[in-house]
Write a protein that holds these residues in place. Sequence first.
Motif, PDB file in Angstrom:
ATOM      1  N   THR A 155      37.858  17.784 -24.574  1.00 43.42           N
ATOM      2  CA  THR A 155      39.195  17.312 -24.247  1.00 43.42           C
ATOM      3  C   THR A 155      39.811  16.661 -25.484  1.00 43.42           C
ATOM      4  OG1 THR A 155      38.429  15.131 -23.556  1.00 43.42           O
ATOM      5  CG2 THR A 155      38.501  16.854 -21.858  1.00 43.42           C
ATOM      6  N   ALA A 210      34.169  15.678 -17.987  1.00 33.79           N
ATOM      7  CA  ALA A 210      34.840  14.534 -17.366  1.00 33.79           C
ATOM      8  C   ALA A 210      33.820  13.806 -16.482  1.00 33.79           C
ATOM      9  CB  ALA A 210      36.032  15.029 -16.551  1.00 33.79           C
ATOM     10  N   ASP A 219      32.179  17.030 -14.638  1.00 32.59           N
ATOM     11  CA  ASP A 219      33.206  18.004 -14.305  1.00 32.59           C
ATOM     12  C   ASP A 219      33.684  18.715 -15.574  1.00 32.59           C
ATOM     13  OD1 ASP A 219      35.404  19.460 -13.447  1.00 32.59           O
ATOM     14  OD2 ASP A 219      36.451  17.742 -12.570  1.00 32.59           O
ATOM     15  N   TRP A 244      38.138  21.735 -16.415  1.00 34.11           N
ATOM     16  CA  TRP A 244      39.264  21.807 -17.351  1.00 34.11           C
ATOM     17  C   TRP A 244      38.992  22.781 -18.494  1.00 34.11           C
ATOM     18  CZ3 TRP A 244      37.591  20.863 -22.161  1.00 34.11           C
ATOM     19  CH2 TRP A 244      36.380  20.160 -22.273  1.00 34.11           C
ATOM     20  N   SER A 245      37.735  23.224 -18.676  1.00 33.35           N
ATOM     21  CA  SER A 245      37.366  23.943 -19.905  1.00 33.35           C
ATOM     22  C   SER A 245      37.238  25.452 -19.753  1.00 33.35           C
ATOM     23  CB  SER A 245      36.054  23.380 -20.462  1.00 33.35           C
ATOM     24  OG  SER A 245      34.971  23.715 -19.605  1.00 33.35           O
ATOM     25  N   ALA A 272      40.933  21.123 -26.028  1.00 34.58           N
ATOM     26  CA  ALA A 272      41.894  21.501 -24.988  1.00 34.58           C
ATOM     27  C   ALA A 272      42.938  20.400 -24.814  1.00 34.58           C
ATOM     28  CB  ALA A 272      41.156  21.729 -23.670  1.00 34.58           C
ATOM     29  N   VAL A 323      44.054  18.370 -22.720  1.00 31.07           N
ATOM     30  CA  VAL A 323      43.832  17.639 -21.472  1.00 31.07           C
ATOM     31  C   VAL A 323      43.139  16.326 -21.815  1.00 31.07           C
ATOM     32  CG1 VAL A 323      41.618  18.795 -21.017  1.00 31.07           C
ATOM     33  CG2 VAL A 323      42.875  17.808 -19.122  1.00 31.07           C
ATOM     34  N   ALA A 375      40.632  13.449 -20.284  1.00 34.60           N
ATOM     35  CA  ALA A 375      39.684  13.200 -19.199  1.00 34.60           C
ATOM     36  C   ALA A 375      39.586  11.709 -18.871  1.00 34.60           C
ATOM     37  CB  ALA A 375      38.311  13.741 -19.573  1.00 34.60           C
TER      38      ALA A 375
END
Length: 187
Positions: A11, A18, A22, A25-26, A146, A148, A150
Amino acid sequence: MRKLIYGMNLTLDGYIAAPGDDIGWSVPSDELFQFWSDQLRATDLSLYGRKLWQTMSSHWPTGDQQPDATPAEIEFARRWRDMSKVVFSSTIDTVDWNTRLVAGDAVAEITRLKAEDGGPIDIGGATLAGAAMRAGLIDEYVLATAPVLAGGGTPFFAALDSWVNLNLVETRTLPGGVILTRYETRR
């Protein structure tokens, strides 16, 4: 001496997972997946910590047999299954798919493997890579960052005793706003 490469998706705030491990997101674009597949093809040996090994070994041994597998996924699964791998863990008893289990001193074993003849070595898993990072064994860092945040989770970089100077080798923008960067350790 073999080159040791540490690379993963992360992230923008520096996490490879995360909270709760988690990684939803990837999901990589086709271009990013192809990059990682090309990296795997150029790798002679992969080193895994237990958690990443369990993630990879839960999918890739049969990834080429999934009804929705793309040609790139089929190639990746076959290469992953056939390549030499080492898993560092004191909590699992067995590994498969051309893999060797090491329960002892990871830094000593990675040092030994780097000194052997052969091609590049890939290392994955935050705890294992962190030990190699602190020991000064990582030669190249590959970050697929990415867009995003986390806010927490498993960090890509370990806490270090002193800084590590790096040289930027490559940067490129991939679909979805992912920024790929490669750095070599300045020795």
